[in-house]
Design a protein around this motif. Structure first.
Motif, PDB file in Angstrom:
ATOM      1  N   ASP A  49     -10.287 -65.603  -9.859  1.00  0.00           N
ATOM      2  CA  ASP A  49     -11.264 -66.127  -8.897  1.00  0.00           C
ATOM      3  C   ASP A  49     -10.906 -65.732  -7.470  1.00  0.00           C
ATOM      4  O   ASP A  49     -11.739 -65.221  -6.729  1.00  0.00           O
ATOM      5  CB  ASP A  49     -11.312 -67.665  -8.961  1.00  0.00           C
ATOM      6  N   ASP A  50      -9.632 -66.012  -7.101  1.00  0.00           N
ATOM      7  CA  ASP A  50      -9.249 -65.890  -5.691  1.00  0.00           C
ATOM      8  C   ASP A  50      -9.097 -64.441  -5.251  1.00  0.00           C
ATOM      9  O   ASP A  50      -9.459 -64.090  -4.138  1.00  0.00           O
ATOM     10  CB  ASP A  50      -7.909 -66.605  -5.430  1.00  0.00           C
ATOM     11  N   ARG A  51      -8.533 -63.607  -6.102  1.00  0.00           N
ATOM     12  CA  ARG A  51      -8.149 -62.266  -5.639  1.00  0.00           C
ATOM     13  C   ARG A  51      -9.095 -61.179  -6.079  1.00  0.00           C
ATOM     14  O   ARG A  51      -8.971 -60.044  -5.624  1.00  0.00           O
ATOM     15  CB  ARG A  51      -6.735 -61.933  -6.117  1.00  0.00           C
ATOM     16  N   CYS A  52     -10.019 -61.480  -6.974  1.00  0.00           N
ATOM     17  CA  CYS A  52     -10.926 -60.427  -7.439  1.00  0.00           C
ATOM     18  C   CYS A  52     -12.382 -60.821  -7.232  1.00  0.00           C
ATOM     19  O   CYS A  52     -13.157 -60.061  -6.668  1.00  0.00           O
ATOM     20  CB  CYS A  52     -10.642 -60.121  -8.915  1.00  0.00           C
ATOM     21  N   LEU A  53     -12.770 -62.013  -7.681  1.00  0.00           N
ATOM     22  CA  LEU A  53     -14.195 -62.357  -7.703  1.00  0.00           C
ATOM     23  C   LEU A  53     -14.707 -62.931  -6.389  1.00  0.00           C
ATOM     24  O   LEU A  53     -15.895 -62.825  -6.087  1.00  0.00           O
ATOM     25  CB  LEU A  53     -14.467 -63.357  -8.838  1.00  0.00           C
ATOM     26  N   ASN A  54     -13.792 -63.507  -5.604  1.00  0.00           N
ATOM     27  CA  ASN A  54     -14.208 -64.121  -4.343  1.00  0.00           C
ATOM     28  C   ASN A  54     -14.864 -63.083  -3.426  1.00  0.00           C
ATOM     29  O   ASN A  54     -14.191 -62.176  -2.947  1.00  0.00           O
ATOM     30  CB  ASN A  54     -12.968 -64.747  -3.683  1.00  0.00           C
ATOM     31  N   GLY A  55     -16.158 -63.212  -3.199  1.00  0.00           N
ATOM     32  CA  GLY A  55     -16.858 -62.282  -2.302  1.00  0.00           C
ATOM     33  C   GLY A  55     -17.318 -60.983  -2.937  1.00  0.00           C
ATOM     34  O   GLY A  55     -17.923 -60.144  -2.273  1.00  0.00           O
ATOM     35  N   LEU A  56     -17.029 -60.792  -4.237  1.00  0.00           N
ATOM     36  CA  LEU A  56     -17.377 -59.506  -4.859  1.00  0.00           C
ATOM     37  C   LEU A  56     -18.891 -59.292  -4.920  1.00  0.00           C
ATOM     38  O   LEU A  56     -19.386 -58.201  -4.647  1.00  0.00           O
ATOM     39  CB  LEU A  56     -16.759 -59.414  -6.259  1.00  0.00           C
ATOM     40  N   LYS A  57     -19.616 -60.350  -5.253  1.00  0.00           N
ATOM     41  CA  LYS A  57     -21.076 -60.209  -5.338  1.00  0.00           C
ATOM     42  C   LYS A  57     -21.655 -59.771  -3.990  1.00  0.00           C
ATOM     43  O   LYS A  57     -22.515 -58.894  -3.916  1.00  0.00           O
ATOM     44  CB  LYS A  57     -21.684 -61.548  -5.769  1.00  0.00           C
ATOM     45  N   GLU A  58     -21.130 -60.374  -2.915  1.00  0.00           N
ATOM     46  CA  GLU A  58     -21.617 -60.037  -1.569  1.00  0.00           C
ATOM     47  C   GLU A  58     -21.227 -58.598  -1.208  1.00  0.00           C
ATOM     48  O   GLU A  58     -22.021 -57.871  -0.596  1.00  0.00           O
ATOM     49  CB  GLU A  58     -21.026 -61.005  -0.544  1.00  0.00           C
ATOM     50  N   THR A  59     -20.006 -58.203  -1.583  1.00  0.00           N
ATOM     51  CA  THR A  59     -19.570 -56.819  -1.326  1.00  0.00           C
ATOM     52  C   THR A  59     -20.509 -55.843  -2.032  1.00  0.00           C
ATOM     53  O   THR A  59     -20.955 -54.847  -1.446  1.00  0.00           O
ATOM     54  CB  THR A  59     -18.126 -56.605  -1.835  1.00  0.00           C
TER      55      THR A  59
ATOM     56  N   ALA B 294     -23.846 -55.609  -0.334  1.00  0.00           N
ATOM     57  CA  ALA B 294     -23.785 -54.844   0.914  1.00  0.00           C
ATOM     58  C   ALA B 294     -23.703 -53.343   0.641  1.00  0.00           C
ATOM     59  O   ALA B 294     -24.230 -52.541   1.409  1.00  0.00           O
ATOM     60  CB  ALA B 294     -22.581 -55.305   1.742  1.00  0.00           C
ATOM     61  N   LEU B 295     -23.032 -52.960  -0.457  1.00  0.00           N
ATOM     62  CA  LEU B 295     -22.835 -51.539  -0.756  1.00  0.00           C
ATOM     63  C   LEU B 295     -23.941 -50.955  -1.626  1.00  0.00           C
ATOM     64  O   LEU B 295     -23.963 -49.761  -1.888  1.00  0.00           O
ATOM     65  CB  LEU B 295     -21.499 -51.345  -1.489  1.00  0.00           C
ATOM     66  N   GLY B 296     -24.818 -51.797  -2.122  1.00  0.00           N
ATOM     67  CA  GLY B 296     -25.850 -51.308  -3.031  1.00  0.00           C
ATOM     68  C   GLY B 296     -25.339 -51.029  -4.432  1.00  0.00           C
ATOM     69  O   GLY B 296     -25.964 -50.283  -5.189  1.00  0.00           O
ATOM     70  N   VAL B 297     -24.198 -51.616  -4.798  1.00  0.00           N
ATOM     71  CA  VAL B 297     -23.698 -51.476  -6.175  1.00  0.00           C
ATOM     72  C   VAL B 297     -24.522 -52.405  -7.072  1.00  0.00           C
ATOM     73  O   VAL B 297     -24.594 -53.604  -6.802  1.00  0.00           O
ATOM     74  CB  VAL B 297     -22.200 -51.850  -6.276  1.00  0.00           C
ATOM     75  N   PRO B 298     -25.168 -51.877  -8.108  1.00  0.00           N
ATOM     76  CA  PRO B 298     -26.002 -52.743  -8.959  1.00  0.00           C
ATOM     77  C   PRO B 298     -25.153 -53.681  -9.811  1.00  0.00           C
ATOM     78  O   PRO B 298     -24.488 -53.251 -10.754  1.00  0.00           O
ATOM     79  CB  PRO B 298     -26.794 -51.752  -9.816  1.00  0.00           C
ATOM     80  N   ALA B 299     -25.171 -54.970  -9.467  1.00  0.00           N
ATOM     81  CA  ALA B 299     -24.326 -55.945 -10.164  1.00  0.00           C
ATOM     82  C   ALA B 299     -24.700 -56.019 -11.639  1.00  0.00           C
ATOM     83  O   ALA B 299     -23.827 -56.208 -12.493  1.00  0.00           O
ATOM     84  CB  ALA B 299     -24.450 -57.318  -9.495  1.00  0.00           C
TER      85      ALA B 299
ATOM     86  N   ILE C 298     -18.915 -62.264 -15.172  1.00  0.00           N
ATOM     87  CA  ILE C 298     -20.367 -62.086 -15.300  1.00  0.00           C
ATOM     88  C   ILE C 298     -21.095 -63.132 -14.460  1.00  0.00           C
ATOM     89  O   ILE C 298     -22.033 -62.805 -13.724  1.00  0.00           O
ATOM     90  CB  ILE C 298     -20.778 -62.171 -16.795  1.00  0.00           C
ATOM     91  N   ALA C 299     -20.642 -64.387 -14.529  1.00  0.00           N
ATOM     92  CA  ALA C 299     -21.293 -65.463 -13.748  1.00  0.00           C
ATOM     93  C   ALA C 299     -21.159 -65.203 -12.249  1.00  0.00           C
ATOM     94  O   ALA C 299     -22.104 -65.426 -11.484  1.00  0.00           O
ATOM     95  CB  ALA C 299     -20.687 -66.816 -14.110  1.00  0.00           C
ATOM     96  N   ALA C 300     -19.991 -64.676 -11.834  1.00  0.00           N
ATOM     97  CA  ALA C 300     -19.770 -64.456 -10.395  1.00  0.00           C
ATOM     98  C   ALA C 300     -20.671 -63.339  -9.872  1.00  0.00           C
ATOM     99  O   ALA C 300     -20.959 -63.300  -8.674  1.00  0.00           O
ATOM    100  CB  ALA C 300     -18.307 -64.106 -10.137  1.00  0.00           C
TER     101      ALA C 300
END
Ligand SMILES: CCC1=C(C)/C(=C/C2=NC(=C\c3[nH]c(/C=C4\NC(=O)[C@H](C)[C@H]4CC)c(C)c3CCC(=O)O)/C(CCC(=O)O)=C2C)NC1=O
Length: 184
Positions: free
Chosen positions: A104-114, A117-122, A180-182
């Motif tokens: 959670d803390d070191r990988c998923l935190n903020g990943l969706k927003e990143t 911003a980059l246009g990576v299709p989640a 997946i949820a994040a």
């Protein structure tokens, strides 16, 4: 970052009680070798899992590698493979610790927003993660199929227990579900 032990301490401290859930910690220790085998089953097949998952994602959505797709050009393809490897690595850390906080803390935190911003299709990343979830279950159970693994099938040969480590498969699956949820 927490693990099964520090989490028991933190939650006892939060309610100013003594550490009480010793039964589940005893079980964590008793099942420790299985857990290490499960982590090893994923970690030692990681590069094959990552390349297969990303290849599968692209097979199903070939626009990703055409101009305008987020795996085009090679620089983005490399970033995508790297991200899948990062995600898988943090899932193995969580499985080793018996706790999701490092993921959670070191990988998923903020990943969706990143990604936004980059246009990576989640949704495509989610597809690759779903494939890695299925691979991880097969590797922990040590039952990769001819159908899915083809010539690369690899049997680890760890001692087989009756339930084929069902609880560790479920736990690993829950960490992939967290990814997946994040991103959803
Ligand atoms: C420690 C945890 C950690 C994570 C998780 C992480 C992710 C991460 N992925 C990134 C980029 C990226 N991620 C992808 C991933 C993909 N593109 C696709 O089409 C697929 C759906 C997907 C692969 C499954 C791509 C293509 C980029 C580059 C995007 C760009 O520069 O346009 C970036 C932007 C910086 C960079 O390009 O290096 C970050 C920060 N970084 C971290 O430090």
């Amino acid at each position: 970052m927490l693990d099964a032990f520090s989490k028991a301490v933190v939650s006892a401290d939060a309610s100013t009680s003594v550490v009480s859930d010793l039964g589940s910690l005893r079980e964590f220790v008793a099942q420790g070798n299985r857990r290490l085998d499960a982590v090893n089953a994923i970690a030692s097949n990681a590069s094959c899992m990552v390349s297969d998952a990303v290849a599968g994602m692209i097979c199903e959505n070939q626009g990703l590698i055409q101009a305008g797709g987020n795996c085009y050009p090679n620089r983005r393809m490399a970033a995508c493979l790297r991200d899948a490897e990062i995600i898988l690595r943090y899932v193995t850390y969580a499985l080793l610790a018996g706790d999701a906080s490092v993921l959670d803390d070191r990988c998923l935190n903020g990943l969706k927003e990143t990604y936004a911003a980059l246009g990576v299709p989640a949704s495509s990343t989610v597809r690759a993660v779903q494939i890695m979830k299925a691979q991880a279950a097969a590797h922990i159970k040590d039952t990769p199929s001819d159908e899915n693994a083809g010539g690369k099938k690899r049997i680890m040969g760890a001692p087989v227990v009756e339930d084929r480590c069902a609880s560790l498969v479920a736990e690993a699956s829950s960490y992939f579900d967290r990814v997946i949820a994040a991103l959803s």
